[in-house]
Design a protein around this motif. Structure first.
Motif, mmCIF file in Angstrom:
data_model
loop_
_atom_site.group_PDB
_atom_site.id
_atom_site.type_symbol
_atom_site.label_atom_id
_atom_site.label_comp_id
_atom_site.label_asym_id
_atom_site.label_seq_id
_atom_site.Cartn_x
_atom_site.Cartn_y
_atom_site.Cartn_z
ATOM 1 N N LEU A 35 34.962 39.628 42.177
ATOM 2 C CA LEU A 35 35.838 40.777 42.425
ATOM 3 C C LEU A 35 37.300 40.346 42.554
ATOM 4 C CD1 LEU A 35 33.654 42.843 44.921
ATOM 5 C CD2 LEU A 35 34.148 43.364 42.525
ATOM 6 N N LYS A 36 37.539 39.240 43.234
ATOM 7 C CA LYS A 36 38.900 38.731 43.401
ATOM 8 C C LYS A 36 39.510 38.357 42.053
ATOM 9 C CE LYS A 36 41.405 35.432 46.269
ATOM 10 N NZ LYS A 36 41.284 34.326 47.232
ATOM 11 N N ILE A 37 38.716 37.679 41.221
ATOM 12 C CA ILE A 37 39.191 37.290 39.889
ATOM 13 C C ILE A 37 39.436 38.530 39.033
ATOM 14 C CG2 ILE A 37 38.521 36.141 37.746
ATOM 15 C CD1 ILE A 37 36.986 34.104 39.487
ATOM 16 N N ALA A 38 38.517 39.482 39.072
ATOM 17 C CA ALA A 38 38.640 40.699 38.264
ATOM 18 C C ALA A 38 39.889 41.482 38.635
ATOM 19 C CB ALA A 38 37.397 41.566 38.423
ATOM 20 N N ASN A 39 40.176 41.586 39.935
ATOM 21 C CA ASN A 39 41.374 42.308 40.363
ATOM 22 C C ASN A 39 42.642 41.605 39.908
ATOM 23 O OD1 ASN A 39 39.954 44.357 41.605
ATOM 24 N ND2 ASN A 39 39.912 43.320 43.585
ATOM 25 N N LYS A 40 42.650 40.292 39.953
ATOM 26 C CA LYS A 40 43.816 39.521 39.538
ATOM 27 C C LYS A 40 44.068 39.690 38.034
ATOM 28 C CE LYS A 40 46.470 36.089 41.239
ATOM 29 N NZ LYS A 40 46.938 35.775 42.532
ATOM 30 N N ILE A 41 42.979 39.633 37.242
ATOM 31 C CA ILE A 41 43.107 39.769 35.794
ATOM 32 C C ILE A 41 43.505 41.195 35.420
ATOM 33 C CG2 ILE A 41 41.804 39.720 33.629
ATOM 34 C CD1 ILE A 41 40.252 37.362 34.758
ATOM 35 N N LYS A 42 42.959 42.167 36.149
ATOM 36 C CA LYS A 42 43.249 43.561 35.854
ATOM 37 C C LYS A 42 44.721 43.898 36.104
ATOM 38 C CE LYS A 42 39.984 46.161 37.261
ATOM 39 N NZ LYS A 42 39.162 46.960 38.175
ATOM 40 N N ASP A 43 45.346 43.208 37.081
ATOM 41 C CA ASP A 43 46.759 43.441 37.354
ATOM 42 C C ASP A 43 47.635 43.110 36.157
ATOM 43 O OD1 ASP A 43 46.199 44.318 39.874
ATOM 44 O OD2 ASP A 43 46.674 42.417 40.866
ATOM 45 N N GLY A 44 47.186 42.217 35.320
ATOM 46 C CA GLY A 44 47.901 41.902 34.087
ATOM 47 C C GLY A 44 48.629 40.582 34.150
#
Length: 158
Positions: A93-102
């Motif tokens: 989840l932490k990685i996904a949120n970071k990647i989703k931010d762009g």
């Protein structure tokens, strides 16, 4: 048969540290087939084009080249296939949120065996611009020159 102790690095992606600014690193297990493990134990793998992504709450590693095992038969694996990475849900989840931010991507840094288990070190990274790469090279070169000058001065006894 006793298990291997310690770490044995199979492949590392040295260019990733040059091309990307590393934010966070994670250690993930890999879901592999038997011939992939045997090929890795021979020290054969390439991380050059590899990347990671999050899909459906699972972490995946793609485009990592693990060549076919020499003594393998019809059970051999395709060299470039998607491989599942084993991470904790909170880490995913932490990685996904970071990647989703762009602006961030998931880059494999190394594949190694830790106590007999295949692991991959992945990093959440941001791509460097060309001028950032040149600046990093210049800083490294300047520090080497300064160390050489100090070493030669100490050797002369001044």
């Amino acid at each position: 048969m006793p298990r291997d102790r310690g770490q044995k690095v199979v492949a590392s992606n040295r260019k990733a540290r040059h091309d990307y600014l590393i934010e966070d690193t994670y250690e993930a297990g890999l879901v592999l087939t038997g011939t992939e493990v045997k090929s890795l134990r021979e020290g054969r793998a390439s991380l050059v084009d590899g990347y990671g992504f999050i899909d459906g709450g699972e972490a995946w590693l793609d485009a990592v080249h693990i060549p076919e095992f020499n003594q393998g038969s019809w059970t051999n694996h395709p060299p470039r296939r998607k491989r599942k990475m084993l991470l904790h849900k909170a880490q995913i989840l932490k990685i996904a949120n970071k990647i989703k931010d762009g602006g961030y991507t998931l880059v494999p840094l190394s594949i190694y065996f830790s106590d007999g288990n295949a692991k991959v070190e992945i990093a959440v990274a941001k791509g460097k611009k060309e001028y950032d790469k040149r600046q990093a090279l210049r800083e490294r070169q300047d520090s080497r020159e300064a160390e050489r000058a100090m070493r030669s001065r100490n050797n002369l006894g001044e």
